[in-house]
Structures are given as structure tokens and as C-alpha cells.
Design a protein around this motif. Structure first.
Motif, PDB file in Angstrom:
ATOM      1  N   LYS A  25       0.832  -1.206   0.000  1.00 60.44           N
ATOM      2  CA  LYS A  25       0.000   0.000   0.000  1.00 60.44           C
ATOM      3  C   LYS A  25       0.867   1.258   0.000  1.00 60.44           C
ATOM      4  O   LYS A  25       0.544   2.245  -0.660  1.00 60.44           O
ATOM      5  CB  LYS A  25      -0.926   0.020   1.219  1.00 60.44           C
ATOM      6  CG  LYS A  25      -2.148  -0.855   1.080  1.00 60.44           C
ATOM      7  CD  LYS A  25      -3.079  -0.665   2.263  1.00 60.44           C
ATOM      8  CE  LYS A  25      -4.366  -1.431   2.056  1.00 60.44           C
ATOM      9  NZ  LYS A  25      -5.340  -1.166   3.124  1.00 60.44           N
ATOM     10  N   SER A  26       1.962   1.199   0.722  1.00 60.17           N
ATOM     11  CA  SER A  26       2.888   2.333   0.773  1.00 60.17           C
ATOM     12  C   SER A  26       3.488   2.587  -0.613  1.00 60.17           C
ATOM     13  O   SER A  26       3.611   3.739  -1.045  1.00 60.17           O
ATOM     14  CB  SER A  26       3.989   2.056   1.787  1.00 60.17           C
ATOM     15  OG  SER A  26       4.922   3.098   1.787  1.00 60.17           O
ATOM     16  N   ALA A  27       3.852   1.513  -1.312  1.00 62.14           N
ATOM     17  CA  ALA A  27       4.411   1.649  -2.658  1.00 62.14           C
ATOM     18  C   ALA A  27       3.388   2.265  -3.608  1.00 62.14           C
ATOM     19  O   ALA A  27       3.737   3.098  -4.462  1.00 62.14           O
ATOM     20  CB  ALA A  27       4.863   0.285  -3.173  1.00 62.14           C
ATOM     21  N   VAL A  28       2.132   1.867  -3.464  1.00 62.46           N
ATOM     22  CA  VAL A  28       1.061   2.426  -4.306  1.00 62.46           C
ATOM     23  C   VAL A  28       0.913   3.926  -4.038  1.00 62.46           C
ATOM     24  O   VAL A  28       0.849   4.734  -4.977  1.00 62.46           O
ATOM     25  CB  VAL A  28      -0.276   1.691  -4.053  1.00 62.46           C
ATOM     26  CG1 VAL A  28      -1.437   2.454  -4.687  1.00 62.46           C
ATOM     27  CG2 VAL A  28      -0.221   0.283  -4.591  1.00 62.46           C
ATOM     28  N   LYS A  29       0.897   4.301  -2.765  1.00 62.38           N
ATOM     29  CA  LYS A  29       0.746   5.715  -2.414  1.00 62.38           C
ATOM     30  C   LYS A  29       1.914   6.541  -2.946  1.00 62.38           C
ATOM     31  O   LYS A  29       1.731   7.662  -3.437  1.00 62.38           O
ATOM     32  CB  LYS A  29       0.637   5.872  -0.899  1.00 62.38           C
ATOM     33  CG  LYS A  29      -0.667   5.370  -0.332  1.00 62.38           C
ATOM     34  CD  LYS A  29      -0.656   5.474   1.188  1.00 62.38           C
ATOM     35  CE  LYS A  29      -1.881   4.814   1.783  1.00 62.38           C
ATOM     36  NZ  LYS A  29      -1.840   4.810   3.263  1.00 62.38           N
ATOM     37  N   THR A  57       1.819  -0.767 -10.590  1.00 63.04           N
ATOM     38  CA  THR A  57       1.878  -1.004  -9.141  1.00 63.04           C
ATOM     39  C   THR A  57       0.477  -1.218  -8.572  1.00 63.04           C
ATOM     40  O   THR A  57       0.249  -2.133  -7.771  1.00 63.04           O
ATOM     41  CB  THR A  57       2.528   0.203  -8.427  1.00 63.04           C
ATOM     42  OG1 THR A  57       3.774   0.499  -9.049  1.00 63.04           O
ATOM     43  CG2 THR A  57       2.767  -0.088  -6.962  1.00 63.04           C
ATOM     44  N   ILE A  58      -0.460  -0.389  -8.997  1.00 64.69           N
ATOM     45  CA  ILE A  58      -1.835  -0.475  -8.490  1.00 64.69           C
ATOM     46  C   ILE A  58      -2.495  -1.776  -8.928  1.00 64.69           C
ATOM     47  O   ILE A  58      -3.155  -2.456  -8.134  1.00 64.69           O
ATOM     48  CB  ILE A  58      -2.659   0.747  -8.943  1.00 64.69           C
ATOM     49  CG1 ILE A  58      -2.100   2.024  -8.321  1.00 64.69           C
ATOM     50  CG2 ILE A  58      -4.130   0.588  -8.589  1.00 64.69           C
ATOM     51  CD1 ILE A  58      -2.630   3.307  -8.936  1.00 64.69           C
ATOM     52  N   GLU A  59      -2.332  -2.132 -10.197  1.00 67.69           N
ATOM     53  CA  GLU A  59      -2.927  -3.364 -10.720  1.00 67.69           C
ATOM     54  C   GLU A  59      -2.360  -4.586 -10.002  1.00 67.69           C
ATOM     55  O   GLU A  59      -3.082  -5.544  -9.707  1.00 67.69           O
ATOM     56  CB  GLU A  59      -2.668  -3.497 -12.230  1.00 67.69           C
ATOM     57  CG  GLU A  59      -3.354  -2.450 -13.078  1.00 67.69           C
ATOM     58  CD  GLU A  59      -4.839  -2.689 -13.270  1.00 67.69           C
ATOM     59  OE1 GLU A  59      -5.321  -3.776 -12.916  1.00 67.69           O
ATOM     60  OE2 GLU A  59      -5.518  -1.772 -13.779  1.00 67.69           O
ATOM     61  N   GLY A  65      -5.127  -8.902  -4.063  1.00 67.67           N
ATOM     62  CA  GLY A  65      -6.258  -8.813  -3.154  1.00 67.67           C
ATOM     63  C   GLY A  65      -6.121  -7.744  -2.088  1.00 67.67           C
ATOM     64  O   GLY A  65      -6.881  -7.723  -1.124  1.00 67.67           O
ATOM     65  N   ILE A  66      -5.165  -6.859  -2.260  1.00 67.67           N
ATOM     66  CA  ILE A  66      -4.956  -5.812  -1.269  1.00 67.67           C
ATOM     67  C   ILE A  66      -5.977  -4.698  -1.471  1.00 67.67           C
ATOM     68  O   ILE A  66      -6.455  -4.098  -0.512  1.00 67.67           O
ATOM     69  CB  ILE A  66      -3.512  -5.291  -1.341  1.00 67.67           C
ATOM     70  CG1 ILE A  66      -2.583  -6.421  -0.919  1.00 67.67           C
ATOM     71  CG2 ILE A  66      -3.307  -4.073  -0.467  1.00 67.67           C
ATOM     72  CD1 ILE A  66      -1.143  -6.194  -1.219  1.00 67.67           C
TER      73      ILE A  66
END
Length: 87
Positions: A25-29, A57-59, A65-66
């Protein structure tokens, strides 16, 4: 504290998964912030490159499943719309 062996294992597994999810989640942000920064700088080329990396990254997070698929779609859509608004 749990007394049953299976409950103790669930606690350990949950901690491991939580740490992994938090990292992803941190990487996505971070990737989203990079796109927003390039859009703010009005750099269309850099924004397009950052968008491509952010979408990947988002995909990937969605496939693990995050994030729910609709959440993934919303994030990608907003970023794409933001990049397309740069003249």
C-alpha cells in the motif's frame, strides 16, 4: 493472549500479511504521489511515464487482493484523468 496452537499461528500469519500489505500500500501511495508531482510540474512526458509505473503497481496490488477491483479502477481512472488534463 491466545492459548490454542492454531490461534497462535493465526496471529503470526496475520502479522506477516499485515506487514506485506502495508508495504505494498505504501508503494502504491508513493507511485500516486509521483504522478501528482509530475502533473503539478506540468511535465506531460514525465507524467505519462510515472502513470504507467503507477498503474502497474496499483494493478499488481489489486491482483494480490490488497485493493478491491473497483478501488483499483477508481485510482487508475483518477490518475489517468489527471495526466490527460496536462496540456
Amino acid at each position: 493472549m491466545a492459548n490454542i496452537k492454531s490461534a497462535k499461528k493465526r496471529i503470526l500469519v496475520t502479522e506477516a500479511r499485515t506487514a506485506r500489505n502495508k508495504s505494498i500500500k505504501s508503494a502504491v501511495k508513493t507511485s500516486i504521489k509521483k504522478v501528482e508531482a509530475t502533473v503539478a510540474a506540468k511535465d506531460k512526458a514525465a507524467a505519462t511515464v510515472a502513470l504507467k509505473e503507477a498503474i502497474a503497481t496499483i494493478e499488481k496490488a489489486g491482483s494480490k487482493g490488497i485493493y478491491h477491483k473497483n478501488n483499483v479502477a477508481r485510482k487508475v481512472s483518477r490518475l489517468t484523468k489527471m495526466v490527460n488534463s496536462v496540456a
